[in-house]
Design a protein around this motif. Structure first.
Motif, short mmCIF file in Angstrom:
data_model
loop_
_atom_site.label_atom_id
_atom_site.label_comp_id
_atom_site.label_asym_id
_atom_site.label_seq_id
_atom_site.Cartn_x
_atom_site.Cartn_y
_atom_site.Cartn_z
N TYR A 2 -5.64 -6.96 -6.96
CA TYR A 2 -6.39 -7.50 -5.83
C TYR A 2 -5.83 -8.87 -5.43
O TYR A 2 -5.58 -9.13 -4.24
CB TYR A 2 -7.87 -7.59 -6.20
CG TYR A 2 -8.75 -8.12 -5.10
CD1 TYR A 2 -9.03 -7.35 -3.97
CD2 TYR A 2 -9.31 -9.39 -5.17
CE1 TYR A 2 -9.85 -7.84 -2.96
CE2 TYR A 2 -10.12 -9.88 -4.18
CZ TYR A 2 -10.38 -9.10 -3.07
OH TYR A 2 -11.19 -9.59 -2.07
N GLU A 3 -5.60 -9.73 -6.41
CA GLU A 3 -5.06 -11.07 -6.12
C GLU A 3 -3.65 -10.99 -5.55
O GLU A 3 -3.31 -11.73 -4.62
CB GLU A 3 -5.09 -11.94 -7.38
CG GLU A 3 -6.50 -12.29 -7.84
CD GLU A 3 -7.34 -12.99 -6.79
OE1 GLU A 3 -6.80 -13.86 -6.06
OE2 GLU A 3 -8.53 -12.66 -6.67
N ALA A 4 -2.83 -10.09 -6.08
CA ALA A 4 -1.46 -9.93 -5.58
C ALA A 4 -1.46 -9.45 -4.13
O ALA A 4 -0.66 -9.91 -3.31
CB ALA A 4 -0.69 -8.96 -6.46
N VAL A 5 -2.35 -8.52 -3.81
CA VAL A 5 -2.45 -8.02 -2.43
C VAL A 5 -2.87 -9.16 -1.49
O VAL A 5 -2.26 -9.35 -0.44
CB VAL A 5 -3.43 -6.83 -2.34
CG1 VAL A 5 -3.77 -6.51 -0.89
CG2 VAL A 5 -2.84 -5.60 -3.04
N LYS A 6 -3.89 -9.91 -1.88
CA LYS A 6 -4.34 -11.03 -1.03
C LYS A 6 -3.22 -12.03 -0.81
O LYS A 6 -3.01 -12.49 0.32
CB LYS A 6 -5.55 -11.73 -1.67
CG LYS A 6 -6.83 -10.98 -1.57
CD LYS A 6 -8.08 -11.75 -1.96
CE LYS A 6 -7.91 -12.95 -2.79
NZ LYS A 6 -9.17 -13.60 -3.20
N GLU A 7 -2.50 -12.36 -1.87
CA GLU A 7 -1.42 -13.33 -1.77
C GLU A 7 -0.28 -12.83 -0.89
O GLU A 7 0.22 -13.56 -0.03
CB GLU A 7 -0.91 -13.65 -3.18
CG GLU A 7 0.00 -14.84 -3.25
CD GLU A 7 0.36 -15.20 -4.68
OE1 GLU A 7 1.56 -15.39 -4.94
OE2 GLU A 7 -0.56 -15.29 -5.52
N ALA A 8 0.13 -11.59 -1.08
CA ALA A 8 1.24 -11.03 -0.29
C ALA A 8 0.87 -10.95 1.19
O ALA A 8 1.69 -11.27 2.06
CB ALA A 8 1.62 -9.65 -0.82
#
Length: 76
Positions: free
Chosen positions: A17-23
């Protein structure tokens, strides 16, 4: 664009979830990002492993934490 991260709340699911938000943020992509934790909701996508990423109702990734490049490839 609608992105859903499927997972019951484990560390890998949270990392996804955090990786998706960041990307999405870094790429300047406009998207609604939702975390789906209910097992019945997850199963409704035909997903048996988590984490999973769904983009515009299409399952794009199952069973691993994606890299930023994986995410950007899914979104293009």
């Amino acid at each position: 664009m609608e992105i859903k991260v499927l997972g019951p709340g484990c560390k890998k699911c949270a990392a996804t979830y955090e990786a998706v938000k960041e990307a999405v943020s870094e790429a300047g992509i406009e998207a609604d990002i939702e975390k789906v934790e209910g097992m019945l909701d997850i199963a409704s996508y035909g997903v048996m492993g988590t984490p999973a990423v769904v983009v515009d109702n299409e399952v794009k990734l199952v069973g691993k934490v994606p890299s930023k490049q994986d995410i950007l490839d899914m979104l293009s």
